[in-house]
Structures are given as C-alpha cells and as structure tokens.
Design a protein around this motif. Sequence first.
Motif, PDB file in Angstrom:
ATOM      1  N   ALA A  49     114.699 107.459   7.405  1.00  0.00           N
ATOM      2  CA  ALA A  49     113.769 108.452   7.954  1.00  0.00           C
ATOM      3  C   ALA A  49     114.537 109.752   8.076  1.00  0.00           C
ATOM      4  CB  ALA A  49     113.245 108.009   9.314  1.00  0.00           C
ATOM      5  N   CYS A  50     113.835 110.861   7.941  1.00  0.00           N
ATOM      6  CA  CYS A  50     114.516 112.152   8.023  1.00  0.00           C
ATOM      7  C   CYS A  50     113.582 113.214   8.590  1.00  0.00           C
ATOM      8  CB  CYS A  50     115.048 112.578   6.651  1.00  0.00           C
ATOM      9  SG  CYS A  50     113.755 112.966   5.461  1.00  0.00           S
ATOM     10  N   THR A  51     114.144 114.388   8.849  1.00  0.00           N
ATOM     11  CA  THR A  51     113.372 115.506   9.389  1.00  0.00           C
ATOM     12  C   THR A  51     113.590 116.725   8.508  1.00  0.00           C
ATOM     13  OG1 THR A  51     113.674 114.675  11.636  1.00  0.00           O
ATOM     14  CG2 THR A  51     113.012 116.964  11.422  1.00  0.00           C
ATOM     15  N   VAL A  52     112.512 117.431   8.220  1.00  0.00           N
ATOM     16  CA  VAL A  52     112.621 118.708   7.502  1.00  0.00           C
ATOM     17  C   VAL A  52     112.428 119.812   8.530  1.00  0.00           C
ATOM     18  CG1 VAL A  52     111.741 120.150   5.627  1.00  0.00           C
ATOM     19  CG2 VAL A  52     111.639 117.656   5.431  1.00  0.00           C
ATOM     20  N   MET A  53     113.477 120.634   8.721  1.00  0.00           N
ATOM     21  CA  MET A  53     113.375 121.740   9.677  1.00  0.00           C
ATOM     22  C   MET A  53     112.974 123.002   8.921  1.00  0.00           C
ATOM     23  SD  MET A  53     116.097 123.217  12.463  1.00  0.00           S
ATOM     24  CE  MET A  53     117.259 123.910  11.309  1.00  0.00           C
ATOM     25  N   LEU A  54     111.803 123.541   9.260  1.00  0.00           N
ATOM     26  CA  LEU A  54     111.306 124.756   8.610  1.00  0.00           C
ATOM     27  C   LEU A  54     111.486 125.942   9.545  1.00  0.00           C
ATOM     28  CD1 LEU A  54     107.924 123.620   6.993  1.00  0.00           C
ATOM     29  CD2 LEU A  54     110.126 123.902   5.877  1.00  0.00           C
ATOM     30  N   ARG A  55     112.076 127.015   9.034  1.00  0.00           N
ATOM     31  CA  ARG A  55     112.179 128.270   9.776  1.00  0.00           C
ATOM     32  C   ARG A  55     111.313 129.302   9.066  1.00  0.00           C
ATOM     33  NH1 ARG A  55     116.403 128.723  13.132  1.00  0.00           N
ATOM     34  NH2 ARG A  55     114.871 130.038  14.190  1.00  0.00           N
ATOM     35  N   GLY A  56     110.803 130.264   9.813  1.00  0.00           N
ATOM     36  CA  GLY A  56     109.957 131.268   9.186  1.00  0.00           C
ATOM     37  C   GLY A  56     109.547 132.341  10.165  1.00  0.00           C
ATOM     38  N   GLY A 111     110.781 130.490  -4.871  1.00  0.00           N
ATOM     39  CA  GLY A 111     111.514 129.813  -5.945  1.00  0.00           C
ATOM     40  C   GLY A 111     111.616 128.318  -5.761  1.00  0.00           C
ATOM     41  N   ASP A 112     112.848 127.792  -5.915  1.00  0.00           N
ATOM     42  CA  ASP A 112     113.067 126.338  -5.912  1.00  0.00           C
ATOM     43  C   ASP A 112     113.192 125.754  -4.510  1.00  0.00           C
ATOM     44  OD1 ASP A 112     113.134 126.750  -8.563  1.00  0.00           O
ATOM     45  OD2 ASP A 112     115.246 126.279  -8.878  1.00  0.00           O
ATOM     46  N   LEU A 113     113.151 126.583  -3.482  1.00  0.00           N
ATOM     47  CA  LEU A 113     113.484 126.110  -2.136  1.00  0.00           C
ATOM     48  C   LEU A 113     112.616 124.937  -1.690  1.00  0.00           C
ATOM     49  CD1 LEU A 113     114.993 126.519   0.595  1.00  0.00           C
ATOM     50  CD2 LEU A 113     113.119 128.018   1.257  1.00  0.00           C
ATOM     51  N   GLY A 123     111.017 131.795  13.721  1.00  0.00           N
ATOM     52  CA  GLY A 123     112.259 132.566  13.824  1.00  0.00           C
ATOM     53  C   GLY A 123     113.149 132.272  12.636  1.00  0.00           C
ATOM     54  N   GLY A 124     114.090 133.173  12.384  1.00  0.00           N
ATOM     55  CA  GLY A 124     114.990 132.975  11.248  1.00  0.00           C
ATOM     56  C   GLY A 124     114.276 133.252   9.934  1.00  0.00           C
ATOM     57  N   GLN A 125     114.914 132.847   8.835  1.00  0.00           N
ATOM     58  CA  GLN A 125     114.348 133.054   7.506  1.00  0.00           C
ATOM     59  C   GLN A 125     113.988 131.715   6.890  1.00  0.00           C
ATOM     60  OE1 GLN A 125     117.726 135.137   5.786  1.00  0.00           O
ATOM     61  NE2 GLN A 125     116.566 137.051   5.840  1.00  0.00           N
ATOM     62  N   LEU A 126     113.066 131.737   5.921  1.00  0.00           N
ATOM     63  CA  LEU A 126     112.656 130.493   5.269  1.00  0.00           C
ATOM     64  C   LEU A 126     113.846 129.842   4.563  1.00  0.00           C
ATOM     65  CD1 LEU A 126     109.963 128.960   5.025  1.00  0.00           C
ATOM     66  CD2 LEU A 126     109.786 129.837   2.717  1.00  0.00           C
ATOM     67  N   GLU A 127     114.797 130.669   4.114  1.00  0.00           N
ATOM     68  CA  GLU A 127     115.981 130.127   3.424  1.00  0.00           C
ATOM     69  C   GLU A 127     116.849 129.269   4.358  1.00  0.00           C
ATOM     70  OE1 GLU A 127     114.920 133.251   3.149  1.00  0.00           O
ATOM     71  OE2 GLU A 127     114.318 133.223   1.042  1.00  0.00           O
ATOM     72  N   ASP A 128     116.636 129.404   5.687  1.00  0.00           N
ATOM     73  CA  ASP A 128     117.404 128.591   6.649  1.00  0.00           C
ATOM     74  C   ASP A 128     116.843 127.179   6.775  1.00  0.00           C
ATOM     75  OD1 ASP A 128     118.845 130.884   7.157  1.00  0.00           O
ATOM     76  OD2 ASP A 128     117.611 131.482   8.872  1.00  0.00           O
ATOM     77  N   SER A 129     115.693 126.910   6.150  1.00  0.00           N
ATOM     78  CA  SER A 129     115.081 125.571   6.218  1.00  0.00           C
ATOM     79  C   SER A 129     115.983 124.559   5.522  1.00  0.00           C
ATOM     80  CB  SER A 129     113.710 125.582   5.537  1.00  0.00           C
ATOM     81  OG  SER A 129     112.874 126.537   6.124  1.00  0.00           O
ATOM     82  N   LYS A 130     116.005 123.338   6.040  1.00  0.00           N
ATOM     83  CA  LYS A 130     116.851 122.302   5.423  1.00  0.00           C
ATOM     84  C   LYS A 130     116.344 120.908   5.783  1.00  0.00           C
ATOM     85  CE  LYS A 130     120.164 122.835   9.215  1.00  0.00           C
ATOM     86  NZ  LYS A 130     121.533 123.184   9.581  1.00  0.00           N
ATOM     87  N   VAL A 131     116.810 119.938   4.994  1.00  0.00           N
ATOM     88  CA  VAL A 131     116.502 118.528   5.266  1.00  0.00           C
ATOM     89  C   VAL A 131     117.659 117.938   6.053  1.00  0.00           C
ATOM     90  CG1 VAL A 131     116.087 116.261   4.254  1.00  0.00           C
ATOM     91  CG2 VAL A 131     115.118 118.288   3.175  1.00  0.00           C
TER      92      VAL A 131
END
Length: 558
Positions: A372-379, A168-170, A206-214
Amino acid sequence: MKSPVLVLKDSLKRDFGSRVRYGNIQASKSVADIIRTTLGPRSMLKMLLDAGGGIVVTNDGNAILRELDLAHPAAKSMIELSRTQDEEVGDGTTSVIVLAGEMLHVAEAFIDKNYHPSVICQAYNKALEDAITVLDKIAMPVDVNDPGATILGLVKSCINTKFTRQFGDLIADLAIDATTTIGVDLGQGLREVDIKKDIKVEKVPGGQLEDSKVLKGIMINKDVVAPGKMRRKILNPRIILLDCPLEYKKGENQTNVELVKEEDWQVLLKMEEEYIENLCMQILKFKPDLVITEKGLSDLACHYLGKAGVSAIRRLRKTDNNRIAKACGAVVVSRPEELQESDVGTGAGLFEIKKIGDEFFAFIVDCKDPKACTVMLRGASKDVLNEVERNLQDAMSVARNILKSPKILPGGGATELTVSAALKQKSSLIEGIEKWPYEAAALAFEAIPRTLVQNCGLNVIRTMTTLQGKHANGENAWVGIDGNTGAIVDMKEQKIWDSYNVKAQTFKTAIEAACMILKIDDIVSGIKKKQAIGTGPTPSNPKIEEEGDADNEQILPE
C-alpha cells in the motif's frame, strides 16, 4: 349496481411506441452533446456549480455528468453509463457517452422506416461481436516487466487529453510508480492491483505540483497523542496496530454501581487504573515503538506508553489502519491479550511527524516491500488539486489495466476507424433486413475520430475522407489523428496508445446501453399521487382508491 369503471387519466397525453423512442433518443443525444467538446487533447473545460455553492472546473466526463441534475429517465441512464465505465476501467468516460449517443442517432432513421427495435438491436449486437474480434486482431501485447517506454507512453496518451498534460510526464510517472509499488503478482503474467483500497491520494495545498511524490509507505493527517512526552521521529519502528480502545469500558446503561463508603470510590478508581495498566503491559511486553489504535486512548494509557518511550496515535480511520498494515507487514489486533510477535510490523524504515502548513502529518515510510502506498499531491489551490487528483485516478486506472491485461491498441481514433472499415466490408456479406442497421453501426464508430477532428478545429469532411481512404483496405490500422496538431500520423511513431480493456469496455457498454434504450416503448410513472388538502374520502363515497399511480386511477362504484 353499476359495474366498476376504470378511468385512465390523461391517456391522450401519454406517449407510446415510437414517440417514446424519439424522446429517449433526443434526451440521450443531448447528454452526449454536453460533453462532446471535452474529448481529446484540445478539449474544452466545463465549470460546474454544485448545490453547496462550490465550483468544479474539469473536462472529465464522469465528473461533469455526475453533477448534472436531469429529470428525463433515459438521460439518467446515459449518466449511469459513465459511472459504470469509471468504476470498471477508470477511463473512457466521455467516449462511451459519445459512442452511445451516436448509436442511438443512427438508429433514428430506422425507427422512421418502421424497423422493429429487436431487429436493430440484433444487428448492433452482431456488430459488437465483430468489433471485439477486430480489436483482438490489431491488439499489440506488452511486456509488463518492462514498465518503461510502452506503459509510460500509454499513460501519457491518457493524460494528454486532460488538464494536467501541461505538467509533462509528472502525473504519468506518479501513476506508474504507485501501481507498480502495490501490484501483487498472481503468476502467469497477471497482477492484482486495487487502486481504491491500497493507494491513498493526500492533497496538501501549497508548494508546487513538481513537489508531488509517491511515498513508499503511508501518510496520515495525525499527530502523536502527547507531543511533549512521545518521540516524533523513530528509525525502524516496531509498530502495533489495534482496533480496540485503550481506555476503561464505561457501562453507562447496563451498569448500576452503589457506593456506600468513601473507600469504595477509591476501590472503583483503582480497578479502572489496574485494568488500563494491564492492557498497556500486555502491549509493552512486545517492545513496540509506535502504537496506533482506531478507537480512543485514555490519559492514563498515554502516561504508561509515554513513560515506556512508546509513541501513540489514536482515532485512525479503519481504511488507513489497513493500509499501514499492508505497508509495514503488521496485523490489526482486536484484543491486546491476543497479541503475538508475528503481529508486530517491522517493515517500515522511518516514522516521522512533519508540519506542513498549519497541520501535522505522520509519515510511516521507507517500507521494505509495501503493498500500500500514498501519493502526496502539492499544488496552488484546492480546485487545481481536485482536478489533478481526478486525472491521476484515470492514469492509475490505465496503468492498472495494462498490468491486468497487457495489450494495447492505437489511439487517436485509429481503432474506431479500423473497426468501422472492417464492419463496412463485412456488411456486404450480411443478408436480410439486418444489413442496414449493421452498416449504420459501422458508421457510428466514426463518431470518436470525427469529434476529435472537430475539437481540433479542422475541416471535418476533408480530414475524415482522408482517414477513411487510408483505412479502407485494412492495412493502415495504426493511422489516426494527432489530437494536438490535427495531423494524420502513425500512432506507433507518435506513441499514442489506448488500453485494450478500456476500448473493449467502451464498445460493450455503449452498444448494450443503446440497445436497452431502443427497446423502451413506454414510460409509466410509478410515483404515488399526493392527496390534495381537503379532498379525502367523503361519507357518501368512502371507497375512493387513493393509491392509484399518477396515470391510472381506479374509481370504484358507489
């Protein structure tokens, strides 16, 4: 003496003129056919095996093509198009190959009729100019200060052709959040966004993709030097960034020390300790909470910093150090003695070390105005995370393009159909021999919507005839095909959009590359011939030329 004789080896096997063009066109069409099925929301995935035995599962045009190992030079130049498109605008890597392949395909008929390539290229360039004019007419401006429905819809329509559309929009939200965080306002409605330098994508299985965040700050895969002595959580830290070592400089090659007495050894050690203590005191007088260096940090320096309650991280990448500087407002310093109060970063709200899985990660987050920022991806796995990262990079590129050039065009093949219809009408005004290649270029633009229809599994002829009828009068510029359902719909209502930058770059790159390939009339190998063992110059004929190219070998007289 005899006159020199020039021997052309395999001259009958070499291709000239039209034979080379046919070969180049076939090679280019083959590359386009490989990734044709990866265009659109209902696209197929490709599984690639790399040299190391790893696998890549993706439908990203650039990711597929860069893994291909091709021998034909024209096919290699087609792959280069995809890389150029990816570096320039970040999206449309499949479209540019499909369009370039179609432009070459329609040119084949004119080569059969002995049209000169310069005539075909001139018509194509004229068609490109008129196509860009049509794009300018139908482009719709966007308000970049309202990063709501319009930009979200545009990024989503980019993501809808990717593997991550199921989430979806994630991914679209992550991309917009990251690019708007680091955007630097240049005035006059323009913003500078450097997603390669200022955004780091950190993949943590590890974790779910929904746990990803900026994260409004930086995340690095590091722990403090001495976990027992140093704090792992600091609120509003004062941060000092260094790119010099905090250890004694050992002159291994250029120093020769001769120790005569036993006391001299103690003096030498004392000098080293005083040097390191002096370095640490110069840093500690600014009362930092966190010291980060790109180089080494000795045990003694660790002792002095830990005693003063300062946490330290060593051996950081230069790129990460620069990102931290942009996030918290610090300045990277090369010499501790030149430190000033203005070099200390005070923009971060929290420094914390967290353990995720088996690894420790340092977070410098809650920054006030991060650049500057970091995008943390879980999967679930690395393969999934790699594909999500590729899709996120495309989405961020689209968001960046909108911030830099706030104009949008209809997606779903509507833009190409509008351009095609406009060029067909204009072709009737063109006189002379260029009329027919110009008209063929107009037809070639229909390759994109036709491929979308094919990938939806619809009746191609019936659907394309309906679409051409709706675009014939030039009034329904926003009518295209919904890649998910295959229905003919208004793109404005469905919010299926394309970025102006991406579309214009696709047209320019595809047509210019097609012209370049058409103008090739000979392929000559420049590889030096390797001499077979035991076939060197003989005493009776010592002057055999050994460095002729693979096709031309000059034999000098005896």
